[in-house]
Scaffold this motif. Sequence first.
Motif, mmCIF file in Angstrom:
data_model
loop_
_atom_site.group_PDB
_atom_site.id
_atom_site.type_symbol
_atom_site.label_atom_id
_atom_site.label_comp_id
_atom_site.label_asym_id
_atom_site.label_seq_id
_atom_site.Cartn_x
_atom_site.Cartn_y
_atom_site.Cartn_z
ATOM 1 N N TYR A 249 0.965 -1.054 0.227
ATOM 2 C CA TYR A 249 0.094 -0.146 0.004
ATOM 3 C C TYR A 249 0.814 1.285 0.082
ATOM 4 O O TYR A 249 1.571 1.656 0.914
ATOM 5 C CB TYR A 249 -0.804 0.043 1.255
ATOM 6 C CG TYR A 249 -1.772 -1.295 1.206
ATOM 7 C CD1 TYR A 249 -2.711 -1.735 0.384
ATOM 8 C CD2 TYR A 249 -1.305 -2.334 2.401
ATOM 9 C CE1 TYR A 249 -3.196 -2.811 0.597
ATOM 10 C CE2 TYR A 249 -1.961 -3.485 2.346
ATOM 11 C CZ TYR A 249 -3.103 -3.938 1.438
ATOM 12 O OH TYR A 249 -3.507 -4.876 1.548
ATOM 13 N N MET B 121 -2.394 -1.262 6.599
ATOM 14 C CA MET B 121 -1.954 -0.101 5.479
ATOM 15 C C MET B 121 -0.982 0.579 6.409
ATOM 16 O O MET B 121 -0.055 1.461 5.789
ATOM 17 C CB MET B 121 -3.140 0.458 4.905
ATOM 18 C CG MET B 121 -4.268 -0.430 4.044
ATOM 19 S SD MET B 121 -5.678 0.322 3.477
ATOM 20 C CE MET B 121 -5.073 1.446 2.165
ATOM 21 N N THR C 181 -8.939 2.243 0.840
ATOM 22 C CA THR C 181 -8.434 2.243 -0.650
ATOM 23 C C THR C 181 -7.884 3.571 -0.842
ATOM 24 O O THR C 181 -8.262 4.440 -0.455
ATOM 25 C CB THR C 181 -9.720 2.082 -1.367
ATOM 26 O OG1 THR C 181 -10.761 0.987 -0.854
ATOM 27 C CG2 THR C 181 -9.554 1.503 -2.906
ATOM 28 N N ALA D 273 -2.492 5.313 1.622
ATOM 29 C CA ALA D 273 -2.895 4.800 2.917
ATOM 30 C C ALA D 273 -3.042 5.571 3.957
ATOM 31 O O ALA D 273 -3.894 5.481 4.748
ATOM 32 C CB ALA D 273 -1.744 3.674 3.114
ATOM 33 N N ASN E 264 -0.235 8.020 -5.626
ATOM 34 C CA ASN E 264 -0.913 6.974 -4.876
ATOM 35 C C ASN E 264 -2.376 7.191 -4.544
ATOM 36 O O ASN E 264 -3.082 6.609 -3.666
ATOM 37 C CB ASN E 264 -0.281 6.592 -3.406
ATOM 38 C CG ASN E 264 1.277 5.890 -3.748
ATOM 39 O OD1 ASN E 264 1.270 5.007 -4.186
ATOM 40 N ND2 ASN E 264 2.357 6.564 -3.539
ATOM 41 N N PHE F 33 -7.947 1.897 -6.209
ATOM 42 C CA PHE F 33 -6.327 2.294 -5.912
ATOM 43 C C PHE F 33 -6.111 2.886 -7.117
ATOM 44 O O PHE F 33 -6.882 2.997 -8.331
ATOM 45 C CB PHE F 33 -5.794 1.035 -5.648
ATOM 46 C CG PHE F 33 -5.725 0.307 -4.234
ATOM 47 C CD1 PHE F 33 -4.996 1.096 -3.035
ATOM 48 C CD2 PHE F 33 -6.636 -0.674 -3.848
ATOM 49 C CE1 PHE F 33 -5.337 0.558 -2.011
ATOM 50 C CE2 PHE F 33 -6.624 -1.167 -2.673
ATOM 51 C CZ PHE F 33 -6.057 -0.440 -1.602
#
Lengths: 550, 395
Positions: free
Chosen positions: A29, A106, A176, A179, A453, B72
Amino acid sequence: MSRQSLAKAHQKIQELSWEPQYHEPYMKYGTDYTFRKAAKKDPLKQVLRSYFPMQEEKDNRVYGASDGAIRGNMFRQVQERWLEWQKLFLSIIPLPEISAARSMPMLFQAVPNPELHNGQAIQMIDEVRHSTIQQNLKRLYMNNYIDPAGFNNTLRNFHSDYCGTIGRQFAEGFITGDAITAASIYLTIVAETAFTNTLFVAMPGEAAANGDYLLPTVFHSVQSDESRHISNGYATLLMALSDEDNRQLLERDLRYAWWNNHRVVDAAIGTFIEYGTKDRRKDRESYAEMWRRWIYDDYYRAYLLPLEKYGLVIPHDLIEESWNQIWNKGYVHEVAQFFATGWVANYWRIDGMTDEDFEWFEYKYPGWYDRYGKWWENYNRLSRPNGHHAIVAEDVDYVYPHRCWTCMVPCLVREDMVVDKVDGQWRTYCHEACRWTDAVAFRPTYEGRDTPNMGKLVGHREWETLYHGWNWADVIQDMGFVRDDGKTLTAQPHLDLDPKKMWTLDHMRRMPHVASPNVILNEMSDSEREAFVADYNAQGPAGRPANATS
Amino acid sequence: MTTTENSARSVPKPTFTDAEAGAKEFPDSGPSARRYNYYKPAKRKQTHYEDVTVEVQPDPRHYLTQGWIYGFADGSRGYPLNWTKLKAWGVDEPEPERGPGSGGKPVQDWPAHGWHDFRDPNEEWELTMYRYNANVERQIGQNVENARNAKAFDQWTQNWVRFVERHVGAWMHIEHIFGLYVFAACNRSGPTNMHNTAMAVNSEHKIRFAQDLALYNLTLTEEVEGFDGAAHLDAWNNDAEWQGVRKVAEALTAVDDDWGEMIFGTNIVFEPLLGELFRSNLVQQAAPGNGDYVTPTVMGAGEYDFAQRDLRWTQACMGLLTQDREFADHNKQLMQGWLSHWVPQCLEAARQLQPLWSQPDAKPPRFEDSLDRAKNRFAGILADLGLDAPKELSQ
């Protein structure tokens, strides 16, 4: 084990901290935050030797009370108006809880501070507790409350219901994407620190006033764990603040997390507390008063503001705007009205408001009757099947709203609705802050900075899309919201369980088809869309058409 | 004394509502309506464990009609089924395609795929996990307290004191790493709530046992003169005997994006070949002869966690996959590959541990005998799963 002091024991378990020598753990993550400075101490100082027996004792109290409630026939005094809303609440909440457990690893990876991992691991265990204890409470209600429908198909319902996605943000948002954005800012800093106060303290208080002392028993026990989680979040936040590069991301994430929590939690819990209660004592706090105390004073003023001196940019404007939405723009009332408008697509029964309710609302929210009173009178008038349609298909001066693409609560404060073409699709948003969340925040770059990310908003975010062009009877059957006679709806717009007074699929069959506002929006020409926006912004309050005179 | 009433006091008024089960008859009022009806139980009757666990984690192939709503950055969302290379029947079937006017397309024949067949045979949920772990903590506490009062540690030889401070102490690090960075780490990755809850509970056992060993070490530091409470760190960081075990344990946290391999490598390979070798076949065997009846009670609690609970769920999980109606061969082949990868590393690490067998004054059974015992146990676990013992096992 000898009676070592907690401080010594906690100090000792720090010797377990692991510095990899041969292999680094797989980093699944990612985060765009950096933690180059300032390791923080574990604020919990909890060791499992004391934790497990403490939790077992808490369990003993909870299950003892559950047993007592059944033996004492608690359900003879429970208000059905209240318990019906628990069919929605208790279908939602086990998922956010278990998602919080899933989010903790995470943080193991994102926060390079082994001392904090102990607290995060204990939070993981707590969250497994919360999810299963709540699932168990719902099971108890199903077994002992007069009407099990809606409890018995709870998780199918929640996963497919027309408002399920509103609650699901309060789960998927934890697990999701970036992180730290997900598991720290959205979950611990905002959801747990601010909004569990209304979820787990204010709401159980209202449950007790409605004859249900099991909800307070379970949820106050849950809340006693939350204080530890708040400490986890605070320690991580201070670590993040010590790195200058994080401040831009913190500002972004606080804006997103605050606004989204307000939109989602205030919508749901505000409705449960204000419209699910029979306690109309004038001196009992309204949701707005609770919000002012628990969230504005205790969270915003006592928790967030002191962090300003560490460089945290606080979204003062959004916090004030949230209050404005609740107090001046009737946010909770608009949401409750929407839930009741769409009762046919629900799996619980919604009681109408009485004169006593009207009086209370007018006392607590001056001007309420002029805005909402007429509509609720219509709701009562149309509550028993008598040759007319369900209220959603009747002319009661209510324009069915568009969904907000981001928070998925409809755009109910009509003047605030904005549209934007994002990812090639025209989308409606309930407020500029929600448009910003989708179009600006959840993107791989933010203010010129790479944010590789950051998560994405995905999925079929407008429920109506799936059923565009469908007959209502088929929609309800498809969702499975039908009782065991194969025709009576699980949901009803009243509490009368006389089968002759209950709506069936036959009544639904006669209604006009479902239409997706978003599908229709995307079929409009530019000029039609501009006219639509102007008209929509002129609508309300209480969903009235733009040209309504009353 | 007179009683005065506070007239300003405001309380909600209880009302008789008669809202208890059975008060009226209407559709869904019967007893058959009082059960969760959205899943099929593994056996004839739904269990309490299933009721509080099954389907809490949604699945787009079941009822999650609008799909996952957060993704994600790489586009993956929810709990992707490809976060392990293991496969269960039905996973290659496409997800229902939903869009304008499609309807919800809920699952017609639950479950949609074989991952949902898994049930934790320990039936763990919050009530069971607190009862179990609280009992373990109480029992360990009483055992150690009793030993302290009885001055039982005075019977230990100096060599045994050194053994416990260095080597029993070093084991806490293995448990801690697995607890946090294998089992807790994987509880975000499993395809169903049953898998992830089982992993979270396994993690609890490991973290608790690591802390039990650390706090036992602290007690000994306080009770045994000359006991070096920091020696375990030196052994863990520097002793050649421990570096092989450490290397494998760390490698298990570094498995490349496959929760199935992490769990298999840890509970099916590492634990029988190294965990039980050290805990049962060395410490438990050596302690009594060296005057120590306390350490086995602490170590034994951890051993029970693994032997009776953690291995049990892992066997149930992996056993379904080796007998899967669609992917049994695929899964067995994959697991055989994992065995070829992890078994040699574990055996090499075991041999590096060998010098420990000669350190206590009263010797445990020979290392080779202990290792044979561990290998036999391991081969039995593989046979139960329908897997072949890898050729490396005989080396």
